[in-house]
Design an enzyme around this catalytic site. Structure first.
Site, mmCIF file in Angstrom:
data_model
loop_
_atom_site.group_PDB
_atom_site.id
_atom_site.type_symbol
_atom_site.label_atom_id
_atom_site.label_comp_id
_atom_site.label_asym_id
_atom_site.label_seq_id
_atom_site.Cartn_x
_atom_site.Cartn_y
_atom_site.Cartn_z
ATOM 1 N N ASN A 9 42.198 31.290 34.093
ATOM 2 C CA ASN A 9 41.343 32.483 34.017
ATOM 3 C C ASN A 9 42.236 33.705 34.205
ATOM 4 O OD1 ASN A 9 39.488 34.516 34.307
ATOM 5 N ND2 ASN A 9 38.655 33.792 36.257
ATOM 6 N N TRP A 10 42.528 34.375 33.100
ATOM 7 C CA TRP A 10 43.471 35.508 33.167
ATOM 8 C C TRP A 10 42.823 36.801 33.643
ATOM 9 C CZ3 TRP A 10 46.239 34.344 27.837
ATOM 10 C CH2 TRP A 10 47.137 33.279 28.033
ATOM 11 N N LYS A 11 41.517 36.801 33.774
ATOM 12 C CA LYS A 11 40.804 38.016 34.230
ATOM 13 C C LYS A 11 41.233 39.215 33.364
ATOM 14 C CE LYS A 11 40.441 35.779 38.652
ATOM 15 N NZ LYS A 11 40.283 35.853 40.078
ATOM 16 N N HIS A 96 30.995 33.825 37.410
ATOM 17 C CA HIS A 96 32.195 34.023 38.237
ATOM 18 C C HIS A 96 31.874 35.007 39.362
ATOM 19 C CE1 HIS A 96 36.167 35.150 39.585
ATOM 20 N NE2 HIS A 96 36.591 34.031 39.055
ATOM 21 N N GLU A 98 33.420 37.366 40.629
ATOM 22 C CA GLU A 98 33.709 38.787 40.368
ATOM 23 C C GLU A 98 32.600 39.415 39.534
ATOM 24 O OE1 GLU A 98 37.714 38.085 38.999
ATOM 25 O OE2 GLU A 98 38.203 37.502 41.053
ATOM 26 N N GLU A 165 34.097 27.646 43.577
ATOM 27 C CA GLU A 165 35.093 28.649 43.933
ATOM 28 C C GLU A 165 34.625 29.426 45.163
ATOM 29 O OE1 GLU A 165 37.717 29.705 40.311
ATOM 30 O OE2 GLU A 165 35.992 31.026 40.289
ATOM 31 N N GLY A 171 41.962 34.599 45.098
ATOM 32 C CA GLY A 171 42.964 35.668 45.089
ATOM 33 C C GLY A 171 43.492 36.012 46.474
ATOM 34 N N SER A 210 42.837 30.208 44.829
ATOM 35 C CA SER A 210 44.220 30.115 45.321
ATOM 36 C C SER A 210 44.876 28.762 45.036
ATOM 37 C CB SER A 210 44.284 30.459 46.814
ATOM 38 O OG SER A 210 43.902 31.812 47.007
ATOM 39 N N GLY A 231 43.453 31.241 38.698
ATOM 40 C CA GLY A 231 43.572 32.673 38.410
ATOM 41 C C GLY A 231 45.024 33.111 38.475
HETATM 42 P P1 PGA Z 1 42.764 32.678 42.062
HETATM 43 O O1 PGA Z 1 41.482 32.960 41.140
HETATM 44 O O2 PGA Z 1 43.406 31.406 41.544
HETATM 45 O O3 PGA Z 1 43.653 33.888 41.872
HETATM 46 O O4 PGA Z 1 42.293 32.535 43.458
HETATM 47 C C1 PGA Z 1 40.635 31.909 40.750
HETATM 48 C C2 PGA Z 1 39.442 32.432 39.990
HETATM 49 O O5 PGA Z 1 38.971 33.526 40.295
HETATM 50 O O6 PGA Z 1 38.950 31.752 39.067
#
Ligand code: PGA
Length: 250
Positions: A9-11, A96, A98, A165, A171, A210, A231
């Site tokens: 997931n490159w956001k 997600h 976010e 998640e 993150g 993470s 991520g």
């Molecule tokens: P992260 O993000 O690996 O940076 O914790 C995962 C995600 O949001 O899918």
């Protein structure tokens, strides 16, 4: 047997050029579709087509990070399921954290998006997870069960993957303990069986939050973990490739 799925997931990262270069190198190394494992890339909307071009002769799957459930019309800034298919997507992420926290998406909207995507023939990775407060208050399982229950209320089981998640692990560099992951994945599997009966057995459950090359072997070894949504550690090719290799070795 459920196939493992490793998803990047490159956001809101990567230009078309950077995304295409990454996808080309990844396809050279893992494009044959490693045994029992799928690899998926989720670029920003603007880079989907560029990534699709680099991966179309490979088994790498391309998806979108978000979608809107209406087919077309006056929805400024939104993209429909049909548009994603047209751009070469096979899968989309819904719910997600976010999207839930930064953009205020609630369970009902996540349900509408999930249902619309599945009806269009897209696969869906439905993200669920509790806040730190909810975990401290002993409400983590209840929160996740509600998220899964509402999002999949009107869905068919075909094409669904769930990603657990925990929000406090995204993150932050603070991955959930293997015991916490095992407990929640078991709970999600039970919840899915309650909704879909035996056909729930085919639904994969990913862990995200993470994940790194250092901890991916431990995570994939947990019961009911069928892959990972990555991520930060998916932004660098070597780091993402190393996670894939660890999963293949496990
Ligand atoms: P992260 O993000 O690996 O940076 O914790 C995962 C995600 O949001 O899918």
């Amino acid at each position: 047997m459920r196939k493992k799925l490793i998803a990047a997931n490159w956001k809101m990262n990567k230009t078309r050029d950077a995304a295409a270069r990454f996808a080309r190198s990844l396809a050279e190394r893992f494009g044959d579709g490693p045994d029992g494992c799928e690899v998926a890339l989720f670029p920003p909307f603007t880079a989907i087509e560029a990534v699709r071009k680099e991966t179309e002769n490979s088994n790498i799957i391309v998806g979108a990070q978000n979608v809107f459930h209406r087919e077309q019309g006056a929805y400024t800034g939104e993209v429909s399921c049909g548009m994603l298919v047209d751009a070469g997507c096979e899968v989309v992420i819904t719910g997600h954290s976010e999207r839930r926290l930064v953009f205020g998406e609630g369970n009902e909207l996540v349900a509408a998006k999930t249902e619309a995507a599945l009806k269009t023939g897209l696969r869906v990775i439905l993200c669920v997870g509790e806040t730190e407060r909810e975990r401290l208050d002993g409400r983590a399982k209840e929160t996740v069960q509600t998220q899964v229950g509402i999002a999949l209320r009107d869905a068919a089981h075909d094409g669904i993957t769930v990603a657990y998640e925990p929000i406090w692990a995204i993150g932050t560099g603070r991955r959930a303990e293997t015991q916490q992951i095992g407990e929640m994945h078991g709970h999600i599997r039970q919840t899915l069986s309650g909704i879909f009966g035996e056909s729930a057995d085919g639904i994969g459950i990913l862990y995200g939050g993470s994940v790194s090359p250092e901890n991916s072997s431990d995570v994939i070894g947990v019961r009911n973990v069928d892959g990972m949504l990555v991520g930060t550690a998916s932004l660098e090719l070597e780091s993402f490739a190393s996670i894939i290799k660890k999963v293949l070795a496990g």
